[in-house]
Structures are given as C-alpha cells and as structure tokens.
Write an enzyme that holds these catalytic residues in place. Structure first.
Site, mmCIF file in Angstrom:
data_model
loop_
_atom_site.group_PDB
_atom_site.id
_atom_site.type_symbol
_atom_site.label_atom_id
_atom_site.label_comp_id
_atom_site.label_asym_id
_atom_site.label_seq_id
_atom_site.Cartn_x
_atom_site.Cartn_y
_atom_site.Cartn_z
ATOM 1 N N LYS A 39 -68.909 35.841 5.674
ATOM 2 C CA LYS A 39 -69.141 34.659 4.835
ATOM 3 C C LYS A 39 -70.525 34.077 5.119
ATOM 4 O O LYS A 39 -71.257 33.697 4.194
ATOM 5 C CB LYS A 39 -68.037 33.613 5.078
ATOM 6 C CG LYS A 39 -66.706 34.044 4.457
ATOM 7 C CD LYS A 39 -65.518 33.193 4.862
ATOM 8 C CE LYS A 39 -64.242 33.826 4.308
ATOM 9 N NZ LYS A 39 -63.012 33.139 4.698
ATOM 10 N N GLN A 83 -61.367 28.458 8.591
ATOM 11 C CA GLN A 83 -60.827 29.817 8.561
ATOM 12 C C GLN A 83 -59.381 29.824 9.060
ATOM 13 O O GLN A 83 -59.052 29.240 10.094
ATOM 14 C CB GLN A 83 -61.725 30.730 9.439
ATOM 15 C CG GLN A 83 -61.361 32.195 9.396
ATOM 16 C CD GLN A 83 -61.561 32.838 8.032
ATOM 17 O OE1 GLN A 83 -62.377 32.404 7.226
ATOM 18 N NE2 GLN A 83 -60.812 33.884 7.762
ATOM 19 N N ASP A 96 -62.062 26.691 -0.772
ATOM 20 C CA ASP A 96 -60.994 27.708 -0.734
ATOM 21 C C ASP A 96 -59.970 27.485 -1.854
ATOM 22 O O ASP A 96 -59.190 28.379 -2.167
ATOM 23 C CB ASP A 96 -60.233 27.623 0.601
ATOM 24 C CG ASP A 96 -60.724 28.636 1.622
ATOM 25 O OD1 ASP A 96 -61.074 29.759 1.212
ATOM 26 O OD2 ASP A 96 -60.731 28.305 2.821
HETATM 27 N N1 GUN Z 1 -58.177 33.825 6.190
HETATM 28 C C1 GUN Z 1 -58.051 34.972 5.471
HETATM 29 N N2 GUN Z 1 -58.522 34.792 4.220
HETATM 30 C C2 GUN Z 1 -58.951 33.511 4.145
HETATM 31 C C3 GUN Z 1 -59.560 32.737 3.115
HETATM 32 O O1 GUN Z 1 -59.776 33.186 1.984
HETATM 33 N N3 GUN Z 1 -59.873 31.457 3.449
HETATM 34 C C4 GUN Z 1 -59.631 30.927 4.671
HETATM 35 N N4 GUN Z 1 -59.963 29.652 4.895
HETATM 36 N N5 GUN Z 1 -59.067 31.618 5.648
HETATM 37 C C5 GUN Z 1 -58.733 32.902 5.382
#
Ligand code: GUN
Length: 279
Positions: free
Chosen positions: A52, A96, A119
C-alpha cells in the site's frame, strides 16, 4: 476463445490515471495523505502495508505510517484514530486488519470518520452504498466492477451470482452489482443445491475462501467468472476459489489467480484516497 481478465494491467492503468490526477491536484496546491496504521507484526499484514505504501509513492500520495507494538491497548488505538480524524493534513485513514485479539475491531472501524474511511468498512459507508449515496466503497468489490467495465463486460440485466456473504466482499459486491442494474443472487454455506444456482449465472463471483471449490459443474457455458479467492493448496501453491483448469474452456472470460482481482484492491484504495481530495 476465453478472455483472460488481466487485473495486473487494469490496476496499472488505474494507478497511471490517478498519478496524472494527483499531479494536477498538486499543481493546484492540493495534496493527498493516507495514514496507514499497523498494530503488531503479522507477516501478511506487513506485506500488504508495504504494498500500500509503495502504491501511494507511485501515485504521488503521501503515506504516513504508524507502526504500533502488539501490546498497544484498544484505548491507545482509539485515541490515535481520533487524533487522525481531527488532523486536517490527513485525508484517509487505514487501520490494517486483523488487529490483535485484545482489540475490538468493530469499535476501531466505527471510530474512523466516515469522511476518511478509505476502506469503506464503516457502517455509515455501508449504508451510503446501499441507498446509492456518495461514499467510500470497499476496495475489492469496487475493483471487480472496474475489471468488468474495463473488459467490456456489460452488467445491466445480467444474472449475477455471488458465492460468499462477507461484509468486505460478498455483501458490498451485491450492492454494487445492483447499482449497475444486475439481477443479483447472494449464495452462502447454507444455500441448497448451490451448483444449480451458480450454473444460472451470467456473471459468477467466487468469494468463498476454499481452494478450487468452483468446478465446471458450477458454471454455465459462456459465463464470466471472477475469482476473489487467495488460498494455498495442499502443496502450498497459491490458488483461487475457482478450479481454473477445469472451468477455463467452458467460460467466456475469467480472472487468473494471482493477477486478477488481487491487484485491483490496492488500485481502488488509491482511488478512494484521491476521492477524498476530489471536489
Ligand atoms: N486486511 C486484509 N485486507 C484488508 C483491507 O482491504 N483493509 C484493511 N484495513 N485490512 C485488510
């Protein structure tokens, strides 16, 4: 000929478009900043977070990393998110998941301001999606809509069947396909005669989390198959929820794993970050 839906290429295309948009914003004095919060050091999360941050750097978005120890308390994390909510230099907040077990994930998700919820997990974002209001959309299903549209696959009037009803993929996928005027069925582990339902799909979305579960008998001739799965088989090989080899010859279009849906999630996260700065 079966069309291979190339998520790697399409996600790159989206990131390149965003890069140009961010550059134009910079010229107008507008900058975009994403706060990325990780608690503990789950190895998979570390890889996701790194990717990311890399995508942010590529597109021209500032990423501000908060790497907190495993022992961080729920109160401490709530306090940080509240501070980020108030911070005008931060446009988007990403915490996350999964969080360590002693932290209530739902509470943290609800603490993020819906205006910074890149998200799309906050109940307000989910509600906005279902009533057709502007708001953030969960990145994986939003990416699937882009895969379909940019591959020239029409959704309107099509029979769309989703296998899996998670809050992150299955449910928002249903809302998005409905918004595109698809006829939507959501199936799940308690669905009776699953293959009978899935084999009526023009567009089949597999988001079950079971390696190679969808075989040819689940799929209609000429269907479009989108594989959201990311599993390891008995030999440790990465594979999707769809038995690609079994299904490929029967369908009109299909996403590979890896290189299908996966890369789209981060591209759409970048899109959501840029969205925070769009007028
Ligand atoms: N953990 C796995 N995929 C994601 C996601 O798309 N967003 C977040 N915040 N955590 C994750």
């Amino acid at each position: 000929m079966t069309q291979l839906i190339d998520g790697k290429r399409i996600s790159q295309e989206i990131k390149d478009e965003l890069k140009i948009e961010v550059q134009k914003m910079k010229e107008q004095g507008i900058s975009v900043c994403l706060a990325v919060v990780q608690v503990g050091n789950d190895p998979a999360s570390t890889v996701y977070v790194r990717n990311k941050k890399k995508a942010c750097a590529y597109v021209g978005i500032e990423s501000r990393a908060y790497e907190l120890p495993e022992e961080t308390t729920e109160e401490e994390l709530v306090k940080l998110v509240e501070e980020l909510n108030q911070d005008d230099t931060v446009n988007g907040i990403l915490v996350q998941l999964p969080l360590p077990r002693h932290i209530n994930e739902d509470r943290i998700i609800r603490t993020i301001s819906p205006d910074k919820d890149v998200d799309g997990f906050h109940p307000v974002s989910v509600g906005r999606l279902w009533i057709g209001e502007k708001g953030f959309v969960s990145c994986t299903p939003a990416g699937i809509i882009q895969l379909l549209k940019r591959s020239g696959i029409e959704i309107e009037g099509k029979n769309c069947v989703i296998v899996g009803r998670s809050n992150i993929v299955g449910k928002p996928m249903a809302a998005l396909l409905l918004r595109e005027n698809g006829t939507v069925t959501v199936t799940h582990s308690r669905t009776k005669n699953l293959s009978e339902v899935t084999s009526k799909a023009d567009i089949l979305i597999a988001a079950i989390g079971k390696a190679r579960f969808i075989t040819a008998e689940y799929v209609k001739d000429g269907a479009v198959v989108i594989d959201v799965g990311m599993n390891r088989d008995e030999e440790g090989h990465l594979c999707g929820d769809v038995d690609f080899k079994d299904v490929e010859a029967k369908v009109s279009a299909i996403t590979p794993v890896p290189g299908g849906v996966g890369p789209m999630t981060i591209a759409m996260l970048m899109n959501n970050c840029v969205e925070t700065a769009r007028c």
